[in-house]
Design an enzyme around this catalytic site. Structure first.
Site, mmCIF file in Angstrom:
data_model
loop_
_atom_site.group_PDB
_atom_site.id
_atom_site.type_symbol
_atom_site.label_atom_id
_atom_site.label_comp_id
_atom_site.label_asym_id
_atom_site.label_seq_id
_atom_site.Cartn_x
_atom_site.Cartn_y
_atom_site.Cartn_z
ATOM 1 N N PRO A 2 0.838 -1.201 0.000
ATOM 2 C CA PRO A 2 0.000 0.000 0.000
ATOM 3 C C PRO A 2 0.871 1.250 0.000
ATOM 4 O O PRO A 2 1.796 1.373 0.793
ATOM 5 C CB PRO A 2 -0.790 -0.135 1.312
ATOM 6 C CG PRO A 2 -0.798 -1.600 1.597
ATOM 7 C CD PRO A 2 0.527 -2.100 1.129
ATOM 8 N N GLU A 3 0.576 2.181 -0.919
ATOM 9 C CA GLU A 3 1.324 3.422 -0.998
ATOM 10 C C GLU A 3 0.471 4.554 -0.437
ATOM 11 O O GLU A 3 -0.629 4.329 0.069
ATOM 12 C CB GLU A 3 1.753 3.672 -2.442
ATOM 13 C CG GLU A 3 2.704 2.596 -2.957
ATOM 14 C CD GLU A 3 3.280 2.914 -4.331
ATOM 15 O OE1 GLU A 3 3.100 4.042 -4.819
ATOM 16 O OE2 GLU A 3 3.914 2.015 -4.912
ATOM 17 N N HIS A 90 -5.213 -13.848 10.343
ATOM 18 C CA HIS A 90 -4.303 -12.702 10.221
ATOM 19 C C HIS A 90 -4.893 -11.405 10.752
ATOM 20 O O HIS A 90 -4.325 -10.340 10.529
ATOM 21 C CB HIS A 90 -3.837 -12.494 8.775
ATOM 22 C CG HIS A 90 -3.228 -13.710 8.144
ATOM 23 N ND1 HIS A 90 -2.172 -14.403 8.715
ATOM 24 C CD2 HIS A 90 -3.530 -14.360 6.990
ATOM 25 C CE1 HIS A 90 -1.852 -15.414 7.935
ATOM 26 N NE2 HIS A 90 -2.663 -15.423 6.895
ATOM 27 N N ARG A 109 1.568 -10.786 6.226
ATOM 28 C CA ARG A 109 3.027 -10.886 6.227
ATOM 29 C C ARG A 109 3.670 -10.268 7.466
ATOM 30 O O ARG A 109 4.876 -10.362 7.667
ATOM 31 C CB ARG A 109 3.587 -10.250 4.950
ATOM 32 C CG ARG A 109 3.053 -10.941 3.701
ATOM 33 C CD ARG A 109 3.438 -10.223 2.423
ATOM 34 N NE ARG A 109 4.859 -10.363 2.125
ATOM 35 C CZ ARG A 109 5.440 -9.878 1.018
ATOM 36 N NH1 ARG A 109 4.700 -9.213 0.148
ATOM 37 N NH2 ARG A 109 6.716 -10.052 0.807
ATOM 38 N N ARG A 152 23.712 15.363 -7.401
ATOM 39 C CA ARG A 152 23.313 13.989 -7.078
ATOM 40 C C ARG A 152 23.344 13.125 -8.336
ATOM 41 O O ARG A 152 22.725 13.452 -9.348
ATOM 42 C CB ARG A 152 21.903 13.970 -6.479
ATOM 43 C CG ARG A 152 21.753 14.741 -5.176
ATOM 44 C CD ARG A 152 22.393 14.025 -4.003
ATOM 45 N NE ARG A 152 21.743 12.769 -3.736
ATOM 46 C CZ ARG A 152 20.662 12.632 -2.953
ATOM 47 N NH1 ARG A 152 20.106 13.701 -2.402
ATOM 48 N NH2 ARG A 152 20.142 11.437 -2.733
#
Length: 271
Positions: A2-3, A90, A109, A152
């Protein structure tokens, strides 16, 4: 994983059920998540939830005594259901409310987390230190990206995914924003001009806002608070489309690992 849009959609989904509700009981069925769930989490029992906010990909459940700090990790999801509903596999944490509902954290997880930040402790949790600005605020702009990028050599995709630069620009949305801007993700961050960073910041804001509007990106492990999937995947131009035709020039979409993450781009459209 999930972002930011998925986490924001989760916040929007659970907030109406939590704000102004009293926590009746906290059930911790599995303490060993990414970090061990502290016993202080139980201190929230009997407290009223004042607000639910987000910082980066962390969710904060605010009470007068402190905040419960939640993270979905790789596969976590939250849902609000009737308190008497049987626990599923879970379901590691259940926050039961006096309203008869409960907030459930499910994480197959176990890379997610549930921590506690006491209101009397002014020192923030370590993982909250050195976070960059939120991408959908005015604090995030092209001048910041340009200044931080000078000299960079790191690929620009890795640069914009660095949480110290800006939070929440995860893999999916970095790919999409760079495509929309025509920037090759392999290009060194220091070799991107101020003008192109202006376009990139605009696209990051647009792509993230659209993802939130459409309910997050459909991933194998992601579902909204009500259990339904997000609906943004149908709008992806490059992510997960290796070998398919570019929507713009019809050339094949390429894939390359950058910073240990799969990267998708069009060699013709992105320079």
């Amino acid at each position: 994983m999930p972002e930011l849009p998925e986490v924001e959609v989760t916040r929007l989904g659970i907030s109406p059920y939590l704000i102004n509700q009293t926590i009746k009981k906290v059930h911790v069925h599995q303490r060993q998540l990414r970090w061990k769930v502290p016993l202080q989490v139980h201190l929230s029992e009997g407290l009223v939830i004042n607000d639910v906010t987000r910082r980066a990909k962390y969710l904060f459940i605010h009470t007068d005594a402190g905040e419960m700090v939640l993270h979905l990790g790789m596969s976590g999801k939250m849902r609000v259901v009737d308190a008497q509903l049987a626990r599923k596999k879970h379901d590691h944490i259940e926050i039961e409310l006096h309203s008869g509902k409960k907030l459930v954290l499910n994480d197959a997880r176990r890379f997610g987390s549930c921590l506690w930040q006491d209101v009397r402790n002014s020192q923030a949790l370590a993982m909250l230190d050195n976070l960059g600005p939120e991408p959908l605020t005015d604090d995030f702009d092209n001048k910041r990206l340009f200044a931080l990028s000078r000299g960079r050599k790191v690929p620009v995709k890795s640069f914009i995914m660095n949480n110290a630069v800006v939070v929440g620009v995860g893999n999916i949305y970095a790919n999409e924003s760079l495509f929309n801007t025509g920037i090759d993700p392999r290009r060194a961050a220091g070799r991107v001009s101020l003008k192109r960073y202006k376009l990139l910041t605009q696209q990051i804001k647009i792509v993230l806002a659209k993802a939130i509007e459409h309910g997050g990106t459909t991933l194998r492990d992601f579902a909204q608070a009500d259990g339904s999937p997000g609906y943004f995947a149908q709008h992806l131009h490059v992510y997960g489309r290796v070998g398919e035709e570019c929507d713009v020039c019809k050339a094949p979409i390429f894939s390359k690992v950058i910073g240990q993450r799969n990267t998708f781009f069009c060699k013709m459209c992105q320079r």
